[in-house]
Scaffold this active site. Structure first.
Site, PDB file in Angstrom:
ATOM      1  N   LYS A 165     -17.204  -7.124   5.155  1.00 41.57           N
ATOM      2  CA  LYS A 165     -16.094  -7.631   5.394  1.00 41.57           C
ATOM      3  C   LYS A 165     -15.762  -7.006   7.484  1.00 41.57           C
ATOM      4  O   LYS A 165     -16.635  -6.026   7.238  1.00 41.57           O
ATOM      5  CB  LYS A 165     -15.011  -6.939   4.794  1.00 41.57           C
ATOM      6  CG  LYS A 165     -14.473  -7.216   3.720  1.00 41.57           C
ATOM      7  CD  LYS A 165     -13.224  -6.217   2.778  1.00 41.57           C
ATOM      8  CE  LYS A 165     -12.410  -7.172   1.268  1.00 41.57           C
ATOM      9  NZ  LYS A 165     -11.166  -6.655   1.117  1.00 41.57           N
ATOM     10  N   SER A 197      -2.969  -7.560   2.736  1.00 43.72           N
ATOM     11  CA  SER A 197      -3.493  -7.525   4.284  1.00 43.72           C
ATOM     12  C   SER A 197      -3.486  -8.571   4.375  1.00 43.72           C
ATOM     13  O   SER A 197      -3.270  -9.219   6.260  1.00 43.72           O
ATOM     14  CB  SER A 197      -4.805  -6.977   4.342  1.00 43.72           C
ATOM     15  OG  SER A 197      -4.248  -5.181   3.686  1.00 43.72           O
ATOM     16  N   ARG A 248      -1.958  -6.555  -8.075  1.00 41.21           N
ATOM     17  CA  ARG A 248      -0.824  -7.472  -7.322  1.00 41.21           C
ATOM     18  C   ARG A 248      -0.372  -8.824  -8.854  1.00 41.21           C
ATOM     19  O   ARG A 248       0.617  -8.914  -9.849  1.00 41.21           O
ATOM     20  CB  ARG A 248      -0.808  -8.293  -6.550  1.00 41.21           C
ATOM     21  CG  ARG A 248      -0.706  -7.047  -5.305  1.00 41.21           C
ATOM     22  CD  ARG A 248      -1.611  -8.367  -3.864  1.00 41.21           C
ATOM     23  NE  ARG A 248      -2.135  -8.340  -4.027  1.00 41.21           N
ATOM     24  CZ  ARG A 248      -3.054  -9.163  -2.701  1.00 41.21           C
ATOM     25  NH1 ARG A 248      -2.657  -9.250  -1.729  1.00 41.21           N
ATOM     26  NH2 ARG A 248      -4.272  -8.862  -3.634  1.00 41.21           N
ATOM     27  N   HIS A 276       0.901  -1.362  -0.057  1.00 44.49           N
ATOM     28  CA  HIS A 276      -0.053  -0.131   0.036  1.00 44.49           C
ATOM     29  C   HIS A 276       0.552   1.206  -0.047  1.00 44.49           C
ATOM     30  O   HIS A 276       0.610   1.948  -0.984  1.00 44.49           O
ATOM     31  CB  HIS A 276      -0.807  -0.157   1.017  1.00 44.49           C
ATOM     32  CG  HIS A 276      -1.717  -1.129   1.386  1.00 44.49           C
ATOM     33  ND1 HIS A 276      -2.540  -1.410   2.496  1.00 44.49           N
ATOM     34  CD2 HIS A 276      -2.687  -1.503   0.464  1.00 44.49           C
ATOM     35  CE1 HIS A 276      -3.713  -2.636   2.243  1.00 44.49           C
ATOM     36  NE2 HIS A 276      -3.916  -2.267   1.157  1.00 44.49           N
TER      37      HIS A 276
END
Length: 143
Positions: free
Chosen positions: A40, A127, A90, A16
């Site tokens: 979430k 994360s 990614r 990040h």
């Protein structure tokens, strides 16, 4: 030009920070914003995530930190006069997830999305991975 770098940032990772640093080089202002996802459950309190983002933004010109708890991302962008969203990716799985959202944001509000490819040295970091390793006492989330 103003850009929004949204995410849950739960927790903030070195990846990040790298995307934020690179986005700050491209835009006049980057608003890095904790967006709450109702689907979430957050692992870290929003205030802690904001503090870690402020720390990550130290020394970066034109970076502001904010949070948004309600409404769509496009509503936030409209309210703040932002026309570009930054997304770090990614791999192809990230693109598979991000492209439909980018297309919808463009359809709804004309917002463009700029994808910044992850630094290959950090592309494996998520994360979820940082949290799991941290739970086992090996590392602390980056700030």
């Amino acid at each position: 030009m103003r850009a929004l770098y949204p995410g849950s940032f739960d927790p903030v990772t070195p990846g990040h920070h790298d995307v934020l640093r690179r986005a700050a080089l491209l835009f006049d202002e980057v608003v890095v914003c904790v967006m709450l996802n109702p689907s979430k459950a957050g692992r870290f309190p929003v205030e802690e995530r904001l503090d870690r983002l402020r720390e990550a933004a130290t020394g970066l010109a034109g970076v502001a930190v904010d949070s948004h708890t309600g409404g769509l991302l496009v509503d936030y962008c409209r309210g703040k006069g932002i026309d570009v969203v930054i997304r770090g990716v990614r791999d192809g799985h990230d693109l598979d997830h991000e492209v439909p959202m980018a297309l919808m944001n463009h359809e709804l509000a004309g917002i463009e999305t700029v994808f910044i490819a992850a630094d290959p040295e950090r592309a494996h970091i998520s994360s979820t991975l940082v949290t799991e390793v941290g739970r086992r006492g090996r590392i602390k989330p980056a700030g």
